[in-house]
Design a protein around this motif. Structure first.
Motif, short mmCIF file in Angstrom:
data_model
loop_
_atom_site.label_atom_id
_atom_site.label_comp_id
_atom_site.label_asym_id
_atom_site.label_seq_id
_atom_site.Cartn_x
_atom_site.Cartn_y
_atom_site.Cartn_z
N ASP A 12 92.34 -51.45 -64.66
CA ASP A 12 91.44 -52.29 -64.04
C ASP A 12 90.77 -52.15 -63.00
O ASP A 12 89.60 -53.43 -63.05
N GLY A 13 90.29 -51.23 -62.77
CA GLY A 13 89.12 -50.44 -62.23
C GLY A 13 89.10 -51.30 -61.10
O GLY A 13 87.86 -51.20 -59.95
N SER A 14 89.77 -51.95 -59.65
CA SER A 14 90.27 -51.92 -58.92
C SER A 14 89.83 -50.89 -58.23
O SER A 14 90.45 -50.05 -57.92
N THR A 15 89.37 -51.13 -56.61
CA THR A 15 89.17 -50.47 -55.59
C THR A 15 90.22 -49.84 -55.03
O THR A 15 90.95 -50.64 -54.46
N LEU A 16 89.81 -48.47 -53.78
CA LEU A 16 91.27 -47.83 -53.03
C LEU A 16 90.49 -47.42 -52.04
O LEU A 16 89.34 -47.65 -51.95
N ALA A 17 90.57 -47.64 -50.67
CA ALA A 17 89.90 -47.57 -49.70
C ALA A 17 90.55 -45.63 -49.55
O ALA A 17 91.87 -45.58 -49.85
N PHE A 18 89.44 -45.03 -49.09
CA PHE A 18 90.09 -43.68 -48.78
C PHE A 18 89.69 -42.75 -47.49
O PHE A 18 88.37 -43.88 -47.14
N GLU A 19 90.42 -42.49 -46.54
CA GLU A 19 90.83 -42.45 -45.63
C GLU A 19 90.83 -40.34 -45.48
O GLU A 19 91.95 -40.77 -45.60
N LEU A 20 89.61 -40.41 -44.80
CA LEU A 20 90.01 -38.88 -43.62
C LEU A 20 89.79 -38.24 -42.57
O LEU A 20 88.70 -38.79 -41.93
N ILE A 21 90.59 -37.68 -41.78
CA ILE A 21 90.54 -37.89 -40.51
C ILE A 21 90.87 -36.28 -40.16
O ILE A 21 92.03 -35.83 -40.72
N HIS A 22 90.12 -35.28 -39.74
CA HIS A 22 90.18 -33.78 -39.27
C HIS A 22 90.02 -33.56 -37.68
O HIS A 22 88.49 -34.30 -37.24
N GLY A 23 90.76 -33.24 -37.53
CA GLY A 23 90.85 -32.52 -35.97
C GLY A 23 91.81 -33.81 -34.80
O GLY A 23 92.27 -34.65 -35.39
N LEU A 24 92.20 -32.91 -34.07
CA LEU A 24 93.05 -33.80 -33.22
C LEU A 24 92.56 -34.61 -31.71
O LEU A 24 92.93 -35.56 -31.71
N LEU A 25 91.97 -33.65 -31.09
CA LEU A 25 90.86 -34.01 -30.06
C LEU A 25 89.33 -34.98 -30.14
O LEU A 25 88.84 -34.33 -30.91
N ARG A 26 89.39 -36.01 -28.49
CA ARG A 26 88.28 -36.24 -29.07
C ARG A 26 87.32 -35.21 -28.51
O ARG A 26 87.35 -34.19 -27.93
N GLY A 27 85.76 -35.06 -29.48
CA GLY A 27 85.27 -33.99 -29.41
C GLY A 27 85.12 -33.13 -30.02
O GLY A 27 84.43 -32.44 -30.47
N GLU A 28 86.75 -33.51 -32.13
CA GLU A 28 86.13 -32.46 -32.35
C GLU A 28 86.52 -32.84 -33.97
O GLU A 28 86.88 -32.78 -34.87
N ILE A 29 86.48 -34.25 -33.91
CA ILE A 29 86.64 -35.51 -34.86
C ILE A 29 85.67 -35.50 -36.04
O ILE A 29 84.24 -35.42 -35.82
N VAL A 30 86.03 -35.43 -36.87
CA VAL A 30 85.40 -35.87 -38.09
C VAL A 30 85.80 -36.55 -39.15
O VAL A 30 86.81 -37.05 -39.26
N HIS A 31 86.06 -37.91 -39.27
CA HIS A 31 86.00 -38.65 -39.79
C HIS A 31 85.63 -39.46 -40.99
O HIS A 31 84.28 -40.03 -40.56
N LEU A 32 86.18 -39.68 -42.37
CA LEU A 32 84.87 -40.07 -43.55
C LEU A 32 86.37 -41.30 -43.87
O LEU A 32 87.23 -41.80 -43.89
N THR A 33 85.40 -42.40 -43.74
CA THR A 33 85.53 -43.33 -44.26
C THR A 33 84.94 -43.58 -45.77
O THR A 33 84.15 -44.16 -45.85
N CYS A 34 85.67 -43.94 -46.88
CA CYS A 34 85.26 -45.26 -48.32
C CYS A 34 85.69 -45.79 -48.46
O CYS A 34 86.43 -46.00 -49.64
N PRO A 35 85.76 -47.25 -48.34
CA PRO A 35 86.66 -48.39 -48.02
C PRO A 35 86.14 -48.92 -49.68
O PRO A 35 87.69 -49.81 -49.54
#
Length: 421
Positions: free
Chosen positions: A359-382
């Motif tokens: 049906d072409g409906s969209t989904l949010a994608f989220e990836l959090i890489h890293g555990l501690l502040r200063g090492e986080i890479v956070h990707l979101t595609c709403p």
């Protein structure tokens, strides 16, 4: 003339942003070296225009290059900027490359992590208060905190339950019987505090929310006001310069590999020279973490956590060489982000991603890489649209392999956000 071979293993790349398109900001220092993997480059190319002269004999026609340009491709490891840089509100070392790949950079310093006073009242509370932001929020994802009055009264008497719902891989938070006193630190969550001043006394049930935002550097696509840069790369003594450089980036994250940013740039060729290999300073580039279950605590599609094999998203900047009388520049003329995602197949009774394909409906994608502040890479595609979905085998385990397109909302320029925290 030296009889030493020119080694492809001693390449270096330096880069800086331009304030004015195509104009060098000046000499580059060791700190502007870029820590790259897999550097390849074409120093000079273009469109060959033949003269098509008529001769009394057969043979090739002479010609010359037009729309002269150079290209380069390389990979940079995506990492946090480090806790020191995060606390100082400093962007990661590779941030300038993302800006030349058609994205904006918004740096949120720790001091800007607590929403401005007053709080947002929920359901028309009786009591009122204002506050000054105290200690900054040290969380790695944004959180909405609720203050619920459980004992009415004014300053030094009123008590609150402070709570925040579970989000991503973080459990729900709750702290009870917190007394609100004028000019005294009031704890929120993850180190954040406010210093309140009570106005009208509170009644039991009064409720308020305060938005906490994670510090870091945030990158999102733009559709105008594209930035540009200057680079030089060098194999042995051979140095090649580009100006007015712009391009594209592909975001890659694969299990048991690194979170990589693959850049593809085009620039205006400048003077070539023979130079000693310059000193480099890579101190601003942090060591990367492997993408795996230990270091990547959260990945979800449509709010459902998945076991990820790989994710790749080509941001899809269309970069062209624009060559006219009176103008020569590298131009970004459009964007369409698409990629692939491979993950373990799920029971259709739990979630049916084929419905989204259908049906072409969209989904949010989220990836959090890293555990501690200063090492986080956070990707979101709403708004991720599945454009193809099939099964594939991996060591006898059924996997989903999906083609995806990242769509913008009606607001635009928000099909993805890459946050470095």
């Amino acid at each position: 003339m030296s009889d030493d071979e020119i080694s492809m293993n001693t390449a270096v790349l330096f880069n800086q942003l331009e304030a004015t398109y195509g104009v060098s900001p000046g000499a580059m220092t060791a700190s502007q070296a870029v820590k790259v993997k897999s550097l390849t480059a074409v120093p000079l190319t273009g469109n060959r225009v033949e003269r098509d002269v008529v001769t009394p004999y057969y043979g090739a026609n002479p010609g010359k290059l037009t729309a002269k340009r150079g290209t380069m491709q390389f990979t940079v490891e995506a990492t946090g900027a480090g806790e020191t840089a995060l606390d100082a509100g400093t962007a990661p070392a590779f941030g300038r490359l993302l800006r030349q790949a058609g994205t904006s950079e918004t740096v949120r310093a720790p001091a800007a992590t607590i929403a401005a006073s007053p709080p947002t009242g929920v359901g028309g509370p009786t009591g009122t208060f204002t506050y000054a932001a105290g200690d900054p929020y040290e969380g790695i994802v944004d959180r909405l905190v609720t203050l619920l009055c459980t004992t009415g009264g004014g300053s030094g008497t009123a008590e609150f339950t402070v709570s925040a719902p579970a989000i991503a891989h973080l459990a729900a938070y709750e702290a009870t019987e917190q007394v609100m006193t004028d000019a005294t630190d009031f704890d929120l969550v993850h180190g954040a505090t406010i210093t309140p001043t009570v106005g009208t006394a509170f009644e039991v049930g009064d409720s308020y929310t305060i938005q906490l935002s994670a510090p870091g550097a945030y990158y999102a696509p733009v559709s105008q006001t594209f930035e540009s840069g200057e680079s030089f790369f060098q194999y042995g003594p051979n140095r090649h310069r580009f100006a007015g450089q712009r391009g594209n980036v592909t975001i890659n994250a694969a299990a048991d590999g690194y979170f990589d940013l693959q850049f593809d740039f085009m620039g205006l060729p400048r003077a070539r020279s023979s130079e000693a290999i310059p000193a480099v300073d890579f101190i601003a580039f942090q060591d990367p973490l492997i993408v795996d279950d230990d270091n990547s605590p959260y990945v979800a599609l449509g709010g459902v956590e998945i076991n990820l094999r790989s994710f790749s998203l080509n941001v899809g900047q269309n970069t062209v060489m624009r060559s006219l009388v009176g103008q020569k520049k590298v131009r970004t003329s459009g964007r369409s982000a698409s990629g692939t995602i491979v993950f373990e197949a799920l029971d259709l009774d739990d979630v049916d991603f084929f419905d989204n394909l259908d049906d072409g409906s969209t989904l949010a994608f989220e990836l959090i890489h890293g555990l501690l502040r200063g090492e986080i890479v956070h990707l979101t595609c709403p708004l991720l649209e599945i454009t193809g979905l099939q099964y594939q085998d991996e060591e006898g385990v059924a996997m989903f392999s999906a083609n995806v397109t990242a769509l913008p909302s009606d607001a635009g320029n928000d099909e993805l956000t890459l946050a470095i925290k």
